[in-house]
Design a protein around this motif. Sequence first.
Motif, PDB file in Angstrom:
ATOM      1  N   GLY A 251       0.773  -1.238   0.000  1.00  0.00           N
ATOM      2  CA  GLY A 251       0.000   0.000   0.000  1.00  0.00           C
ATOM      3  C   GLY A 251       0.803   1.286   0.000  1.00  0.00           C
ATOM      4  N   TYR A 252       2.120   1.201  -0.109  1.00  0.00           N
ATOM      5  CA  TYR A 252       2.926   2.418  -0.156  1.00  0.00           C
ATOM      6  C   TYR A 252       2.849   3.048  -1.536  1.00  0.00           C
ATOM      7  CZ  TYR A 252       4.922   1.011   4.304  1.00  0.00           C
ATOM      8  OH  TYR A 252       5.078   0.658   5.616  1.00  0.00           O
ATOM      9  N   ASP A 253       2.777   4.379  -1.563  1.00  0.00           N
ATOM     10  CA  ASP A 253       2.807   5.132  -2.818  1.00  0.00           C
ATOM     11  C   ASP A 253       4.271   5.391  -3.143  1.00  0.00           C
ATOM     12  OD1 ASP A 253       3.072   7.544  -4.490  1.00  0.00           O
ATOM     13  OD2 ASP A 253       0.899   7.691  -4.276  1.00  0.00           O
ATOM     14  N   LEU A 254       4.743   4.876  -4.265  1.00  0.00           N
ATOM     15  CA  LEU A 254       6.168   4.958  -4.591  1.00  0.00           C
ATOM     16  C   LEU A 254       6.656   6.389  -4.805  1.00  0.00           C
ATOM     17  CD1 LEU A 254       6.598   1.872  -6.930  1.00  0.00           C
ATOM     18  CD2 LEU A 254       6.780   2.022  -4.448  1.00  0.00           C
ATOM     19  N   VAL A 255       5.765   7.303  -5.129  1.00  0.00           N
ATOM     20  CA  VAL A 255       6.162   8.700  -5.345  1.00  0.00           C
ATOM     21  C   VAL A 255       6.043   9.502  -4.050  1.00  0.00           C
ATOM     22  CG1 VAL A 255       5.653  10.822  -6.610  1.00  0.00           C
ATOM     23  CG2 VAL A 255       5.542   8.616  -7.788  1.00  0.00           C
ATOM     24  N   ALA A 256       4.920   9.386  -3.379  1.00  0.00           N
ATOM     25  CA  ALA A 256       4.661  10.225  -2.202  1.00  0.00           C
ATOM     26  C   ALA A 256       5.313   9.706  -0.922  1.00  0.00           C
ATOM     27  CB  ALA A 256       3.153  10.366  -1.988  1.00  0.00           C
ATOM     28  N   ASP A 257       5.508   8.379  -0.815  1.00  0.00           N
ATOM     29  CA  ASP A 257       5.954   7.793   0.443  1.00  0.00           C
ATOM     30  C   ASP A 257       7.438   7.470   0.520  1.00  0.00           C
ATOM     31  OD1 ASP A 257       3.326   7.866   1.296  1.00  0.00           O
ATOM     32  OD2 ASP A 257       2.934   5.769   0.815  1.00  0.00           O
ATOM     33  N   LEU A 258       8.152   7.538  -0.607  1.00  0.00           N
ATOM     34  CA  LEU A 258       9.549   7.095  -0.631  1.00  0.00           C
ATOM     35  C   LEU A 258      10.478   8.194  -1.119  1.00  0.00           C
ATOM     36  CD1 LEU A 258       9.072   3.630  -2.380  1.00  0.00           C
ATOM     37  CD2 LEU A 258       8.910   4.153   0.058  1.00  0.00           C
ATOM     38  N   ASP A 259      11.700   8.174  -0.595  1.00  0.00           N
ATOM     39  CA  ASP A 259      12.768   9.064  -1.063  1.00  0.00           C
ATOM     40  C   ASP A 259      13.965   8.170  -1.355  1.00  0.00           C
ATOM     41  OD1 ASP A 259      14.059  11.434  -1.704  1.00  0.00           O
ATOM     42  OD2 ASP A 259      14.737  11.773   0.349  1.00  0.00           O
ATOM     43  N   PHE A 260      14.621   8.388  -2.479  1.00  0.00           N
ATOM     44  CA  PHE A 260      15.704   7.518  -2.918  1.00  0.00           C
ATOM     45  C   PHE A 260      17.064   8.200  -2.813  1.00  0.00           C
ATOM     46  CE2 PHE A 260      11.841   6.199  -4.995  1.00  0.00           C
ATOM     47  CZ  PHE A 260      11.856   4.829  -4.824  1.00  0.00           C
TER      48      PHE A 260
END
Length: 75
Positions: A23-32
């Motif tokens: 359920g994680y949003d790859l754009v809003a929830d993550l920083d790379f």
Amino acid sequence: MTTINTETETVVKKILPYLQRRGYDLVADLDFETEVTITDRYSKGYIDILVTCGKKKPQFLIEAKKISKKLTAKD
């Protein structure tokens, strides 16, 4: 079966699909590749994936390695 030879392939083929299924949003929830300045081995280092869930304070981080690499305490 597809062989995974690099850290990037581990992230793209294993970690990101897993996070999406949870359920994680790859754009809003993550920083790379978030830069950090306090590490035991380097003057500067990077966190592979920082899970923020859109918040200021990170929820957790992910240290990615290629499938064949064992994680160590330094990692």
